[in-house]
Design a protein around this motif. Sequence first.
Motif, mmCIF file in Angstrom:
data_model
loop_
_atom_site.group_PDB
_atom_site.id
_atom_site.type_symbol
_atom_site.label_atom_id
_atom_site.label_comp_id
_atom_site.label_asym_id
_atom_site.label_seq_id
_atom_site.Cartn_x
_atom_site.Cartn_y
_atom_site.Cartn_z
ATOM 1 N N UNK A 1 1.222 -0.833 -0.031
ATOM 2 C CA UNK A 1 -0.038 0.312 -0.227
ATOM 3 C C UNK A 1 0.624 1.162 -0.271
ATOM 4 N N UNK A 2 0.787 2.037 -0.936
ATOM 5 C CA UNK A 2 1.903 3.249 -1.234
ATOM 6 C C UNK A 2 0.579 4.808 -0.507
ATOM 7 N N UNK A 3 1.024 5.408 -0.053
ATOM 8 C CA UNK A 3 0.321 6.506 0.869
ATOM 9 C C UNK A 3 1.063 7.804 0.917
ATOM 10 N N UNK B 1 2.438 14.215 -10.658
ATOM 11 C CA UNK B 1 0.648 13.724 -10.541
ATOM 12 C C UNK B 1 0.599 11.761 -10.922
ATOM 13 N N UNK B 2 1.547 11.122 -11.028
ATOM 14 C CA UNK B 2 1.270 9.837 -9.972
ATOM 15 C C UNK B 2 1.074 9.575 -9.327
ATOM 16 N N UNK C 1 2.678 -0.703 -10.785
ATOM 17 C CA UNK C 1 1.156 -1.056 -10.266
ATOM 18 C C UNK C 1 0.246 -1.857 -9.957
ATOM 19 N N UNK C 2 0.844 -3.058 -11.129
ATOM 20 C CA UNK C 2 0.153 -3.762 -11.466
ATOM 21 C C UNK C 2 -0.254 -5.015 -10.237
ATOM 22 N N UNK C 3 1.118 -4.435 -9.122
ATOM 23 C CA UNK C 3 0.975 -5.237 -7.549
ATOM 24 C C UNK C 3 0.797 -4.385 -6.509
ATOM 25 N N UNK C 4 0.393 -3.510 -6.676
ATOM 26 C CA UNK C 4 0.473 -2.374 -5.672
ATOM 27 C C UNK C 4 -0.834 -1.472 -5.226
ATOM 28 N N UNK C 5 -0.843 -1.009 -4.614
ATOM 29 C CA UNK C 5 -2.176 -0.514 -4.108
ATOM 30 C C UNK C 5 -2.500 1.159 -4.066
ATOM 31 N N UNK C 6 -2.193 2.165 -4.012
ATOM 32 C CA UNK C 6 -2.147 3.862 -4.090
ATOM 33 C C UNK C 6 -3.131 4.659 -3.593
ATOM 34 N N UNK C 7 -3.359 5.456 -2.414
ATOM 35 C CA UNK C 7 -3.949 5.902 -1.769
ATOM 36 C C UNK C 7 -3.328 7.283 -1.122
#
Length: 320
Positions: free
Chosen positions: A123-125, A260-261, A167-173
């Motif tokens: 999880x990328x915060x 932007x990312x 990105x395909x393995x992770x979640x960003x919030x």
Amino acid sequence: MNVRPIFLLSISRSGSTLVQRILAAHEGIATASEPWLLLPHAYTLRPRGVDAEYTHPLLVEALEDFAERLPAGEDDYLEELRSFALRLYAKAAGGDPYFLDKTPPYSLIAAEIIRLFPEAKFVFLWRNPLSVLASLVRTWGPWHPTFMSADLFTGLPRLIAAYDANRQRAHAARFEDLVGGGEAPWRELMGYLEMEFDPSALSRFAEVEMNGRMGDPTGPREYSALSPEPEGKWRQTLANPLRRQWARRYLHFLGPERLALMGYDQAELLRQLDELPPSYEEALPDAMRALADFAKEPLRVRTRNRRLGTPNVVRELLGS
């Protein structure tokens, strides 16, 4: 060893302690304040970044030579590191199926962690960089131009690159969405973790305590209940001319693509900075610290760069 790690990846002052407590309020997720477990082991793969009594680049070469004697080479070495960490996570989890490792310095080694744990959740915060800058100053000031350079000039760029490559393995919030967007961002996050969302966790997180010495010294006091982050909380901290210019150059250092990312618009953030009413609070002591910092930074880089590879922050700021 039947535990699945969750890595909450961010730089300092991004709201990770609040997110950690809410996730830990869900049944089945164990955690500890900040383990820092993987830092020394991941750095055995990096020839730079460690200052020690021994010569770290030679250690990396020695381990590479040793790994050549293993049946699967470096993959065997990595598998042993992974097994070692999973055994400790399982013991710390105490029977829970998930262990959440929230360690902000992991921003420096995010790529290695993703490589080590193919079965993990990541999880990328992200948080508004202006809010991060202001929070860093309020928490660990006083301000000076090269303040918190490991987080700002090394950690965040590495974190963004690691997310972009996985990105395909992770979640960003975004932190702002999690504290002000109702249940929907949390349902999306828990869906990525393949767990059922418990709405009561958004209030019960106040009961989750982190008793370790590492971690956020202010967040547990500020966030005993979930509420939208004050939009302009950073404005007063960054209002004087030196800090505003510092923040502006940092946004240029990050650049529009990286911002932007993360979900932020560089032009909008710069506009908000430009619209700050003038303030000269702390301007004189800031100016004195800035002069001293600019004088010291080239020498610091020359004496440390060989082993640590740290950036010349002054050059980055002036070039932005």
